[in-house]
Design an enzyme around this catalytic site. Structure first.
Site, PDB file in Angstrom:
ATOM      1  N   ARG A   1       0.671  -1.276   0.043  1.00 47.54           N
ATOM      2  CA  ARG A   1      -0.065  -0.083   0.087  1.00 47.54           C
ATOM      3  C   ARG A   1       0.920   1.278   0.244  1.00 47.54           C
ATOM      4  NH1 ARG A   1      -4.068  -1.344  -1.264  1.00 47.54           N
ATOM      5  NH2 ARG A   1      -5.253  -2.355   0.584  1.00 47.54           N
TER       6      ARG A   1
ATOM      7  N   ARG B   1     -18.251  -5.147   9.656  1.00 45.56           N
ATOM      8  CA  ARG B   1     -17.191  -5.968   9.867  1.00 45.56           C
ATOM      9  C   ARG B   1     -17.588  -7.350  10.590  1.00 45.56           C
ATOM     10  NH1 ARG B   1     -12.155  -3.642   8.719  1.00 45.56           N
ATOM     11  NH2 ARG B   1     -12.252  -1.434   8.491  1.00 45.56           N
TER      12      ARG B   1
ATOM     13  N   SER C   1      -4.805  -2.757  10.956  1.00 44.79           N
ATOM     14  CA  SER C   1      -4.133  -2.088   9.813  1.00 44.79           C
ATOM     15  C   SER C   1      -5.040  -1.107   9.245  1.00 44.79           C
ATOM     16  CB  SER C   1      -4.010  -3.030   8.687  1.00 44.79           C
ATOM     17  OG  SER C   1      -5.207  -3.670   8.302  1.00 44.79           O
TER      18      SER C   1
ATOM     19  N   THR D   1     -29.310   2.768  25.543  1.00 47.53           N
ATOM     20  CA  THR D   1     -28.880   3.248  26.631  1.00 47.53           C
ATOM     21  C   THR D   1     -28.725   4.711  26.332  1.00 47.53           C
ATOM     22  OG1 THR D   1     -27.092   3.118  28.152  1.00 47.53           O
ATOM     23  CG2 THR D   1     -26.500   2.648  25.915  1.00 47.53           C
TER      24      THR D   1
ATOM     25  N   LYS E   1     -32.488   7.344  25.447  1.00 48.64           N
ATOM     26  CA  LYS E   1     -33.883   6.605  25.899  1.00 48.64           C
ATOM     27  C   LYS E   1     -35.057   7.611  25.800  1.00 48.64           C
ATOM     28  CE  LYS E   1     -31.486   3.850  29.446  1.00 48.64           C
ATOM     29  NZ  LYS E   1     -31.266   3.643  30.985  1.00 48.64           N
TER      30      LYS E   1
ATOM     31  N   ASP F   1     -35.362  -1.237  32.869  1.00 45.19           N
ATOM     32  CA  ASP F   1     -34.600  -1.082  34.021  1.00 45.19           C
ATOM     33  C   ASP F   1     -35.493  -1.099  35.384  1.00 45.19           C
ATOM     34  OD1 ASP F   1     -32.288  -0.533  32.698  1.00 45.19           O
ATOM     35  OD2 ASP F   1     -32.955   1.528  32.216  1.00 45.19           O
TER      36      ASP F   1
ATOM     37  N   ALA G   1     -32.294  11.983  40.514  1.00 44.06           N
ATOM     38  CA  ALA G   1     -33.679  12.382  39.974  1.00 44.06           C
ATOM     39  C   ALA G   1     -33.363  12.077  38.508  1.00 44.06           C
ATOM     40  CB  ALA G   1     -34.204  13.594  40.311  1.00 44.06           C
TER      41      ALA G   1
ATOM     42  N   ARG H   1     -34.855  19.553  40.730  1.00 42.57           N
ATOM     43  CA  ARG H   1     -35.184  18.422  40.161  1.00 42.57           C
ATOM     44  C   ARG H   1     -35.951  17.324  40.723  1.00 42.57           C
ATOM     45  NH1 ARG H   1     -30.341  15.872  36.350  1.00 42.57           N
ATOM     46  NH2 ARG H   1     -32.037  14.873  35.429  1.00 42.57           N
TER      47      ARG H   1
END
Length: 610
Positions: free
Chosen positions: A154, A277, A298, A379, A383, A420, A455, A482
């Protein structure tokens, strides 16, 4: 010399370009082994006007696709002993690893190491070798291979390391084919030079024409045109690798595999392209690259060889394989792929679960609408966006205002859930039930005072979850506003939701049946921290901590020392994964103990590394 059948001149590249050659000062010929490679320039027509290849030391002459280097190979003896052939390869997508050592001695040892990993094919990155001498080193390197291999040399202008004269580089690749290389990788920009002379490249050598874009990913239509042009230029195998700046770029690259013009390697580089991949065998790419170790990758985003083979069940992927994943940002640290893939394989479920680094959830879902994704774990920070993306939402998840699970419905829409809260609350209920706290037919939490620390999203999940079981919820947060906002969202004091002063909690003035920490306080590496002083822990009948790294946080240690029952975050994490697993597999029983054990093992292994 007697030669194998060779390619006709009709494979010349059709795309016109100007090629700037580095100085060639060794006269008009290169002698490689018994082969004499002659160079002559036939000047026909004017140079093309497209951009030149960015070679590092341009000479004073240019050559277009009509101004060929005529290469004549003359020999009186056979070149080398037979090499492994492409016919030895399996019919599925292949795993290839690149050998990148910098000395010939280390290079040959690394070839043996690579073959020991059980990969299907090895890429010989000659451009990594310092002081590489084609005549001296290439036969030795090739003869050390017992598996099929790709010879790649290369140049700097295509992301590699070679900075020497271009004629010598092209001659090396041709020489490799004459020596019997099963594959050679030739840059598409150099195709017109490589195929410039008739009858030089044996048809037993399959030519990979490659194109690398290290900045971005073009639109799907442009990629498909590029693939057609590369095939027309003489590619036996088309290889296109682009940089994924967004996960949706992976969808563009994977579009090349819907109706490929030839065997195709389609890869998106970087973390946002890793699914091209990991899922290569599912989508049917000719091969994918994986690294023996991170420092030997690589290209950006190459996964570990062993993880690809085992955790992502590469060889058993197929067109019918169902896809799942965790959507987040960041996401590379997640242990969800470990838990779910281990569980899938244990029960023989044909599914693969992958990490998905996503910036915009709605854009991601739109780009992969036609792909075989049947469900997602969601996650931070997606959410709330997942709640909006779901056409139907579980009632408690709607109250919480956050969804951590999306399940595709038969009509292609998604239903949202929040596992959860159910995982945490169920673990707490089980612990309370051990002490005989439950009334007949009722939750052990009914009528209990449930104090939530925090909270944020996890705090909301615990608060609404406990309330749904009949508990009186008290919220304590450093930012009182909050906490008050969450209490109001739950219906306020009339609905059994109130706020406790943060300082009062620290002074041991707040009491309750359950203390539940939803914050990250105490998480590694700050394992000595705790959200409440040890003296305050004794004011509660049970202590729960959502943190699971470490499993025994300072808060749980203090509770244990005070004789207070505890529930660790491991139970919540495994519990939410178990609930997702059941939904992902259509109701199959989850191997709970196995899922918990692989998580514990991973945590312990991580601690040893630190």
């Amino acid at each position: 010399m007697a030669q194998a059948a060779c390619r006709p001149n009709s494979l010349l590249a059709s795309r016109s370009k100007t090629v700037v050659l580095a100085p060639f000062t060794q006269g008009s010929a290169i002698v490689l082994g018994k082969c004499r490679v002659n160079y002559s320039v036939s000047s026909v027509g004017a140079a093309a006007t497209s951009p030149a290849l960015p070679l590092s030391k341009p000479s004073s002459f240019h050559m277009s696709s009509k101004q060929r280097i005529a290469t004549v190979v003359q020999s009186a003896a056979p070149a080398a002993s037979p090499s492994p052939t492409a016919s030895q390869l399996p019919s599925r997508s292949l795993i290839c690893t690149s050998v990148t050592a910098t000395t010939v001695e280390a290079f040959t040892k690394e070839i043996q190491e690579a073959e020991g990993y059980g990969v299907d094919i090895v890429e010989l990155r000659l451009d990594f070798i310092k002081d590489f001498d084609t005549e001296r080193d290439l036969p030795r390197i090739m003869s050390s291979c017992t598996r099929p291999f790709i010879v790649t040399y290369r140049p700097k202008w295509e992301g590699g390391n070679y900075e020497g004269p271009e004629p010598e580089r092209i001659a090396t690749l041709k020489y490799a084919s004459i020596l019997g290389a099963p594959f050679v990788d030739v840059e598409y920009k150099a195709a017109s030079l490589f195929f410039a002379s008739s009858g030089e490249v044996p048809i037993s050598t399959r030519v990979i024409l490659s194109s690398h874009n290290f900045q971005s990913t073009p639109e799907a239509a442009e990629l498909q045109k590029l693939a057609r042009d590369m095939h027309a230029a003489g590619a036996d195998i088309v290889k296109i690798a682009t940089m994924a700046n967004d996960v949706t770029d992976s969808a563009k690259v994977l579009s090349l595999l819907k109706e490929p013009v030839a065997p195709t390697v389609a890869l998106a580089m970087g973390e946002k392209g890793v699914i091209t991949r990991l899922l290569a065998n599912k989508y049917g790419t000719f091969l994918t690259f994986a690294a023996m170790s991170p420092e030997r990758a690589s290209a950006p985003g190459q996964p570990n060889v062993q993880l690809l083979q085992t955790l992502f069940n590469f060889e058993k992927q197929g067109k019918a394989t169902k896809l799942f994943g965790i959507v987040g940002n960041p996401v590379s640290h997640s242990r969800s792929p470990l838990i779910h893939n281990t569980a899938f394989q244990h029960i023989g479920f044909d599914g693969v679960y992958v990490p998905l680094l996503v910036d915009d959830l709605h854009r991601f879902l739109a780009a992969f609408k036609e792909h075989d994704f049947y469900g997602f774990s969601v996650t931070i920070p997606h959410k709330e966006a997942a709640l909006q993306a779901a056409s139907e939402v579980d009632p408690v998840a709607k109250q919480i205002g956050a969804v951590n699970t999306l399940i595709r419905q038969p009509d292609g829409s998604f239903k949202g859930f929040n596992t959860d809260w159910s995982a945490a609350i169920s673990a707490i209920e089980r612990k309370l039930a051990e002490g005989g706290a439950a009334q007949a037919g009722a939750s052990p939490l009914k009528g209990k005072t449930f104090v939530v620390i925090g909270a944020g999203g996890a705090g909301r999940a615990l608060a609404f979850g406990a309330a749904s079981k009949g508990a009186k919820v008290v919220i304590a947060n450093r930012n009182r506003e909050r906490a008050e906002a969450l209490a109001r969202a739950m219906g306020g004091e009339s609905a059994g939701a109130s706020v406790a002063d943060w300082d009062a909690l620290a002074r041991g003035e707040v009491r309750g049946d359950v203390l539940a920490n939803s914050t990250s306080v105490g998480m590694a590496p700050k394992v000595e921290e705790t959200p409440v002083p040890a003296a305050a822990v004794k004011n509660f009948g049970l202590v729960f901590d959502a943190v699971y790294t470490p499993v025994w946080t300072q808060l749980l240690k203090d509770a244990r020392d005070a004789g207070v029952p505890v529930v660790d975050g491991l139970q919540m994490f495994v519990g939410q994964a178990v609930d997702q697993f059941v939904m992902f597999t259509g109701g199959q029983k989850a191997p709970v103990e196995l899922m918990e054990q692989v998580l514990v093992d991973a945590i312990n292994k991580s601690k040893k590394k630190r």
